[in-house]
Design a protein around this motif. Structure first.
Motif, PDB file in Angstrom:
ATOM      1  N   THR A  66       0.851  -1.193   0.000  1.00 34.14           N
ATOM      2  CA  THR A  66       0.000   0.000   0.000  1.00 34.14           C
ATOM      3  C   THR A  66       0.886   1.242   0.000  1.00 34.14           C
ATOM      4  N   ALA A  67       1.910   1.225   0.829  1.00 31.49           N
ATOM      5  CA  ALA A  67       2.843   2.359   0.888  1.00 31.49           C
ATOM      6  C   ALA A  67       3.598   2.500  -0.428  1.00 31.49           C
ATOM      7  N   GLU A  68       4.014   1.376  -0.954  1.00 35.45           N
ATOM      8  CA  GLU A  68       4.818   1.406  -2.173  1.00 35.45           C
ATOM      9  C   GLU A  68       4.041   1.965  -3.356  1.00 35.45           C
ATOM     10  N   ALA A  69       2.767   1.563  -3.454  1.00 37.05           N
ATOM     11  CA  ALA A  69       1.948   2.052  -4.563  1.00 37.05           C
ATOM     12  C   ALA A  69       1.808   3.570  -4.478  1.00 37.05           C
ATOM     13  N   TYR A  88      -2.118  -4.257  -9.384  1.00 37.15           N
ATOM     14  CA  TYR A  88      -2.463  -5.645  -9.090  1.00 37.15           C
ATOM     15  C   TYR A  88      -2.081  -6.001  -7.656  1.00 37.15           C
ATOM     16  N   HIS A  89      -0.918  -5.558  -7.209  1.00 39.57           N
ATOM     17  CA  HIS A  89      -0.472  -5.889  -5.849  1.00 39.57           C
ATOM     18  C   HIS A  89      -1.458  -5.367  -4.801  1.00 39.57           C
ATOM     19  N   THR A  90      -1.903  -4.128  -4.956  1.00 39.79           N
ATOM     20  CA  THR A  90      -2.813  -3.588  -3.936  1.00 39.79           C
ATOM     21  C   THR A  90      -4.201  -4.214  -4.070  1.00 39.79           C
ATOM     22  N   MET A  91      -4.593  -4.517  -5.310  1.00 37.41           N
ATOM     23  CA  MET A  91      -5.871  -5.203  -5.527  1.00 37.41           C
ATOM     24  C   MET A  91      -5.833  -6.544  -4.786  1.00 37.41           C
ATOM     25  N   HIS A  92      -4.732  -7.258  -4.980  1.00 35.88           N
ATOM     26  CA  HIS A  92      -4.546  -8.559  -4.346  1.00 35.88           C
ATOM     27  C   HIS A  92      -4.578  -8.426  -2.818  1.00 35.88           C
TER      28      HIS A  92
END
Ligand SMILES: [Fe+2]
Ligand SMILES: [Fe+2]
Ligand SMILES: [Fe+2]
Lengths: 221, 200, 328
Positions: A104-107, A134-138
């Protein structure tokens, strides 16, 4: 004229975080809780290692060593990473909560970096938007799912959140050259990032019965 | 036991005797369809097991679209797919579908239609039909989509049963072409072998 | 990955006398014409049973096959190798997913199959019961064990069962990456330092006997089943597959200046077949029955993964969905 030292300091921190978390997450490949998730989590670990590679390449262009040498030949005390990323994996709830908090922070960080004054970093930030989406969706879907499923899953997530929040806030430790970084429009700063991160975490949390501490009272690790 | 894999040593392997892992914890089944390019039809690519559409999509994305290109993906619960009879040879499945009788002019819904054009291959998207039920949709297909080539099997899916990628999410496939490390072409080495042989 | 060392059940009675002769004739005619059988088609019980067994073993071999190479994921040398190895091992897990799905269309759920794997009831490819001591072992596996698997998989992709063939088409496309990547790794070792060459040679010496076992017992001693060949379930004899592998890869190993630890290994130019020292089939049997160097660890890892994932799957069990067999 950007301050190259300040820029490098920021990139090192980001690259080291991603490299190490990518390794930790790759430990699940072949051991995942179900086959489909094993595959998804492995892809995201590959993205992380790949993104760190791209960052070391930017560093290389700024005069630092070859990416393979920098990434794999330094001693432990030469790394700039946060403690969050190096903690051993533990159970899946631990890895998932760490993935949620970190990504979340990275996005948000890379979203901010799309305006970075150092063009190559801005370009990279634009390029990997989709991966991070995709990572935050996941992460969001999983936290929502496990955070309100069974008594066991809720309490496991809660324990991991309690344990990891102080480490997650540790990710936002300001650089020794933070003022320079902000002034040179490299990045809007850890403070601003942390603020947006707290809001984003709360949005996902609000869909579950999970509890979060008052962020301002947490002592970062 | 000490493993050669440091990852395994951190797993705390269970050392009890082998036992069954009852109770069965099998999740639901979803079929996945993907589109490789904007102007290409969607094809069936395979199934995933998941608790709901949202997670099925999450899983399908990495299992079925982590290479080459992808412009769209959708999932649907397997039990929501209506399947026709199978035929073979010159015998088309439409020989077994009766003509539409009275088409009730009541409430209609949209249905997605898939054809199997070659046995052994995948089902391919053909078109969308407005009808009052899957059965009526099937009977309407005959007049709308049929040509001389035999069709061996038909799948019909209610559009509202589908969980599909949204336009704004298409960026999730943006970097696929950059993932060269997943492709054979990134590992050319003929020159190195030649050079090696010359040195011998 | 997958070896032809499939343990097909010895067919005592094929039960065909209980099948409808007309349907059986249609079924056989369809296969004879080169058409695929689909899940909804009529099929003899024996066909269903043997296919489930074979595809299930293949799937187990993929998920267990992810472990020996996985040994080197965290320590692969450099970014390029690391990314490739992660993607390669991930593919193997993906292959398991595809294959379990294909077997499920025949009526056995994935959970039942995984259950049979971890309680020791069903087999997987013998070769994964050997350890990957060094990076060079991982290079050997990626190149040559996968090469062996490809020989089998390409043959099976011409088989008669539609869902299995479709899964294999996807798998073979990915295997070409594995093969090229593995070869690239070995070439790098071969053309590197003296130490690297030594490491690679040592790995070849270690892996050669299990590699010969990979294709299963020699035709002289293995159970033949004419009917499984006719139904295009089994697509070639073990010795044929082994010979094909030797023909394609021995010259490629030799060309890199490595030796193979079998002084009798040579191609008979008259028969076109490879000659070799008869592999130790007693060792093969011992390992497949549980007494190899890594059998216990491999199963313990799989079982631990299942046990540790239990609460996750429980939390995903949703009353609104229902398990059904996949369609195709
Ligand atoms: Fe394989
Ligand atoms: Fe494989
Ligand atoms: Fe492979």
């Amino acid at each position: 004229m950007t301050n190259t030292e300040a820029l490098k300091e920021l990139i090192y921190k980001m690259a080291d975080d991603q490299l190490i978390l990518g390794h930790r997450n790759s430990e699940w490949t072949g051991f995942g809780p179900l086959l489909e998730e094993d595959i998804a989590f492995s892809s995201m670990a590959q993205d992380k290692v790949g993104q760190s590679y791209a960052l070391y390449q930017i560093l290389n262009d700024l005069g630092e060593g070859d990416p393979d040498t920098v990434a794999f030949m330094r001693n432990a005390d030469q790394f700039h990473n946060s403690q969050l990323v190096e903690l051993p994996n533990g159970e899946y709830d631990f890895s998932l909560v760490r993935h949620f908090l970190f990504d979340t922070a990275e996005a948000i960080r890379f979203q901010m970096l799309t305006n970075c004054s150092h063009e190559p970093l801005a370009q990279l930030a634009n390029k990997i938007k989709g991966e991070l989406r995709y990572h935050t969706m996941h992460a969001d879907i999983w936290i929502k799912q496990l955070g309100r499923a069974t008594e066991e899953s809720v309490s496991k997530l809660q324990d991991s959140l309690d344990r990891l929040i102080p480490y997650a806030i540790g990710v936002f430790e300001p650089s020794p050259m933070e003022d320079q970084i902000i002034e040179d429009k490299i990045f809007e700063g850890e403070g601003k990032l942390r603020q947006q991160w707290e809001e984003a975490i709360l949005v996902v949390k609000s869909k579950t019965p999970l509890n979060l501490p008052y962020f301002s009272l947490v002592k970062p690790v | 036991m000490e493993s050669l894999d440091p990852r395994v040593n951190r797993l705390n392997l269970s050392t009890t005797e082998l036992t069954s892992k009852a109770p069965l914890d099998q999740l639901g089944t979803y079929e996945v369809f993907s589109q490789l390019k904007e102007d290409k039809p969607y094809f069936h690519v395979g199934p995933v097991h998941a608790p709901n559409c949202e997670m099925a999509f999450l899983f399908a994305k990495e299992q079925f679209s982590r290479r080459q290109t992808c412009t769209g993906l959708f999932v649907v619960e397997t039990r929501n797919i209506k399947v026709s009879v199978f035929t073979e040879g010159e015998d088309t499945v439409y020989n077994y579908i009766s003509n539409p009788g009275e088409l009730a002019n009541g409430n209609t819904e949209s249905f997605e239609l898939f054809h199997l054009k070659k046995r052994g291959k995948q089902h391919e998207y053909i078109g969308t039909i407005e009808a009052s039920s899957a059965e009526v949709a099937l009977s309407m297909v005959k007049s709308e989509f049929i040509n001389d080539k035999p069709v061996y099997n038909i799948w019909i899916i209610k559009t509202s049963d589908i969980e599909s990628s949204q336009d704004e999410d298409k960026i999730i496939w943006d970097t696929l072409p950059d993932k060269k490390f997943r492709d054979a072409i990134a590992y050319k080495a003929a020159d190195k072998i030649k050079e090696f042989k010359e040195r011998q | 990955m997958y070896g032809g060392g499939n343990t097909f059940e010895h067919i005592k009675s094929n039960g065909l006398e209980n099948e409808d002769p007309e349907k059986l004739a249609q079924f056989e005619a369809r296969i004879e014409r080169g058409e695929k059988i689909e899940p909804n088609d009529w099929m003899p019980q024996l066909y269903r049973k043997q296919l489930i067994r074979m595809i299930e073993q293949h799937a187990h071999s993929e998920i267990i096959g992810a472990l020996p190479e996985g040994t080197w994921i965290t320590r692969a040398p450099g970014f390029k190798r690391k990314l490739a190895l992660m993607a390669k091992v991930q593919d193997e897990v993906g292959h398991a997913q595809l294959l379990y799905s294909a077997a499920e269309t025949l009526g056995k759920s994935r959970e039942q199959m995984i259950d049979d794997l971890i309680n020791g009831k069903s087999k997987y490819s013998n070769i994964f019961n050997y350890p990957a001591f060094t990076w060079a072992d991982s290079c050997f596996i990626s190149w040559l064990v996968d090469a062996g698997a490809i020989v089998n998989q390409l043959a099976n992709a011409r088989g008669s069962y539609g869902p299995y063939c479709r899964a294999l088409d996807r798998i073979c496309a990915e295997e070409s990456f594995h093969l090229k990547y593995g070869h690239h790794c070995v070439i790098h070792m071969a053309t590197g330092t003296e130490k690297q060459r030594e490491m690679m040679q040592a790995a070849i010496n270690r892996w050669w006997p299990p590699m010969m076992h990979f294709f299963g017992p020699s035709d002289k001693i293995s159970v033949h089943s004419e009917i499984l060949m006719r139904w295009k379930v089994k697509m070639g004899s073990n010795d044929d597959m082994r010979n094909q592998f030797l023909d394609m890869y021995v010259p490629k190993i030799w060309e890199l200046g490595f030796t193979i630890p079998d002084e009798n290994l040579r191609k008979n130019e008259v028969t076109g077949r490879w000659e070799y020292t008869e592999p130790d089939w007693e060792e093969f049997k011992r390992v497949i029955n549980g007494d190899g160097p890594c059998n216990k660890e491999r199963l313990a890892v799989r079982r631990t993964a299942e046990e540790r994932g239990r609460w996750v799957r429980e939390a995903l069990l949703a009353p609104k969905t229902e398990y059904v067999a996949p369609l195709a």
